[in-house]
Design a protein around this motif. Structure first.
Motif, PDB file in Angstrom:
ATOM      1  N   VAL A 111       0.460  -9.121  -8.421  1.00 54.14           N
ATOM      2  CA  VAL A 111      -0.982  -9.147  -8.674  1.00 54.14           C
ATOM      3  C   VAL A 111      -1.261  -9.891  -9.967  1.00 54.14           C
ATOM      4  O   VAL A 111      -2.194 -10.709 -10.044  1.00 54.14           O
ATOM      5  N   ALA A 112      -0.471  -9.625 -10.993  1.00 53.21           N
ATOM      6  CA  ALA A 112      -0.678 -10.286 -12.282  1.00 53.21           C
ATOM      7  C   ALA A 112      -0.525 -11.802 -12.160  1.00 53.21           C
ATOM      8  O   ALA A 112      -1.315 -12.570 -12.719  1.00 53.21           O
ATOM      9  N   LEU A 153       0.832  -1.200   0.000  1.00 47.02           N
ATOM     10  CA  LEU A 153       0.000   0.000   0.000  1.00 47.02           C
ATOM     11  C   LEU A 153       0.870   1.254   0.000  1.00 47.02           C
ATOM     12  O   LEU A 153       0.594   2.217  -0.735  1.00 47.02           O
ATOM     13  N   GLU A 154       1.921   1.261   0.793  1.00 49.34           N
ATOM     14  CA  GLU A 154       2.846   2.398   0.824  1.00 49.34           C
ATOM     15  C   GLU A 154       3.459   2.637  -0.553  1.00 49.34           C
ATOM     16  O   GLU A 154       3.557   3.781  -1.026  1.00 49.34           O
ATOM     17  N   THR A 155       3.863   1.564  -1.224  1.00 51.55           N
ATOM     18  CA  THR A 155       4.476   1.699  -2.550  1.00 51.55           C
ATOM     19  C   THR A 155       3.484   2.252  -3.556  1.00 51.55           C
ATOM     20  O   THR A 155       3.822   3.109  -4.381  1.00 51.55           O
ATOM     21  N   TYR A 156       2.236   1.784  -3.508  1.00 52.08           N
ATOM     22  CA  TYR A 156       1.225   2.295  -4.431  1.00 52.08           C
ATOM     23  C   TYR A 156       0.978   3.784  -4.216  1.00 52.08           C
ATOM     24  O   TYR A 156       0.813   4.541  -5.184  1.00 52.08           O
ATOM     25  N   VAL A 175       6.842  -0.245  -7.839  1.00 52.03           N
ATOM     26  CA  VAL A 175       5.440  -0.451  -8.217  1.00 52.03           C
ATOM     27  C   VAL A 175       5.329  -1.605  -9.204  1.00 52.03           C
ATOM     28  O   VAL A 175       4.421  -2.447  -9.110  1.00 52.03           O
ATOM     29  N   GLY A 176       6.266  -1.679 -10.145  1.00 51.53           N
ATOM     30  CA  GLY A 176       6.245  -2.774 -11.106  1.00 51.53           C
ATOM     31  C   GLY A 176       6.374  -4.126 -10.439  1.00 51.53           C
ATOM     32  O   GLY A 176       5.690  -5.089 -10.811  1.00 51.53           O
ATOM     33  N   SER A 177       7.225  -4.228  -9.434  1.00 52.22           N
ATOM     34  CA  SER A 177       7.408  -5.495  -8.724  1.00 52.22           C
ATOM     35  C   SER A 177       6.126  -5.930  -8.027  1.00 52.22           C
ATOM     36  O   SER A 177       5.705  -7.089  -8.117  1.00 52.22           O
ATOM     37  N   HIS A 178       5.481  -5.008  -7.323  1.00 51.04           N
ATOM     38  CA  HIS A 178       4.229  -5.355  -6.639  1.00 51.04           C
ATOM     39  C   HIS A 178       3.111  -5.645  -7.643  1.00 51.04           C
ATOM     40  O   HIS A 178       2.264  -6.521  -7.408  1.00 51.04           O
ATOM     41  N   VAL A 230      -5.799  -5.623 -15.354  1.00 49.66           N
ATOM     42  CA  VAL A 230      -5.423  -4.263 -14.946  1.00 49.66           C
ATOM     43  C   VAL A 230      -3.913  -4.203 -14.678  1.00 49.66           C
ATOM     44  O   VAL A 230      -3.222  -3.278 -15.106  1.00 49.66           O
ATOM     45  N   ALA A 231      -3.406  -5.208 -13.970  1.00 48.33           N
ATOM     46  CA  ALA A 231      -1.974  -5.237 -13.641  1.00 48.33           C
ATOM     47  C   ALA A 231      -1.117  -5.314 -14.898  1.00 48.33           C
ATOM     48  O   ALA A 231      -0.083  -4.650 -15.003  1.00 48.33           O
TER      49      ALA A 231
END
Length: 316
Positions: free
Chosen positions: A311-312, A122-125, A304-307, A251-252
């Motif tokens: 999800v993907a 959440l912090e990263t987003y 962000v890409g890593s997180h 979405v991811a």
């Protein structure tokens, strides 16, 4: 504008849109007043090679280090470059809000606090949202005034970010009216990210619109408009966003494709290719947060890409 020459074959050529700095439509799930088109088939979402994109994001480091044997052609004009940033940066934001909203939905206000991994995500987003405010708003003031603001005015003279359908999912968090567990010590990083986002938002707004008056404020006496299904369509249409019952994995994947394009752009052009209208005052707490966000923008894009990849993989 000069092209960036990269030297590592592990980074492939630009593959977003029909040409460098071209745009793609974003497909998002229905939410709030934004409805899916009835009886219409969901549009095809471009495939995303998650592993490859994540590896390239790490090599590019959000644009801080050029990597890959790739000569990125310059945009034909600065107008094209900054229009790409305005539309694509907002599309990244919408996808981030969706992923943030999904996390918040799992942990209601009166429920138990999430674990450290969820708080880190959440912090990263939230930091990613701040990064996109900087990226979208990186154009000079005069270009914003002559290109972007008039285009929004032509869409609707009261065009407003309050119409963004996906913002509803994260409004309470970003405006400081959210879950009790966010006051716990473990959530200090999320609170700091929210404060940084606010400082960045205020800095970008003050830099691009010195008089502080939005289109909505300028038009409210003449034609007050409340958010509705109609304003959601107007807003989505401007930012090339479609609504269909797509999965969070879809979405991811779309988010990852945009993050890669952002990283390539930053590698070629930097955050402020035409310079910053005015220097940020780092002696003030808010200015220090803005400057820190600018310096670590590339790191945030990569994180962000890593997180998003998680999800993907998890949702596919």
């Amino acid at each position: 504008m000069t092209a960036a020459t990269l030297t590592d074959p592990r980074v492939q050529a630009w593959d977003f849109g029909d040409f460098p700095y071209g745009l793609e439509p974003l497909t998002m799930p229905p939410t709030g007043d934004a409805r899916a088109v009835r009886h219409a088939a969901a549009p095809d979402v471009p495939d995303c090679d998650v592993d490859r994109v994540c590896a390239e994001l790490r090599l590019l480091d959000g644009g801080r280090h050029g990597a890959g044997r790739f000569d990125l052609p310059p945009a034909s004009t600065y107008e094209q470059l900054f229009w790409f940033r305005w539309i694509s940066g907002h599309q990244v934001t919408f996808a981030l809000w969706r992923l943030m909203g999904a996390l918040l939905a799992e942990y209601p206000a009166d429920g138990p606090a999430p674990g450290g991994a969820v708080l880190d995500r959440l912090e990263t987003y939230v930091h990613g949202y701040g990064a996109m405010l900087l990226y979208s708003g990186s154009c000079p003031r005069d270009l914003y005034t002559t290109l972007i603001r008039p285009a929004m005015f032509l869409q609707h003279r009261g065009f407003s970010g309050t119409w963004a359908p996906d913002f509803r999912q994260v409004r309470s968090l970003l405006r400081g009216r959210s879950r009790g567990w966010l006051q716990e010590d473990d959530a200090a990083g999320v609170r700091a990210a929210v404060e940084a986002h606010r400082a960045i938002h205020e800095d970008v707004a003050a830099r691009l619109v010195p008089n502080g008056r939005s289109l909505l404020q300028d038009s409210v006496a003449e034609a007050p408009v409340s958010p509705s299904e109609r304003t959601s369509v107007l807003y989505d249409n401007f930012f090339m966003t479609l609504r269909a019952p797509v999965t969070d994995a879809a979405v991811a994947g779309q988010l990852l494709r945009r993050l890669r394009a952002v990283a390539l752009d930053l590698a070629a052009n930097g955050l402020y290719p035409l310079g910053r209208d005015e220097a940020v005052d780092e002696t003030q707490p808010e200015g220090a947060m803005v400057a820190h966000g600018e310096r670590r923008l590339g790191t945030v894009v990569t994180a962000v890409g890593s997180h998003t990849a998680d999800v993907a993989w998890r949702s596919s």
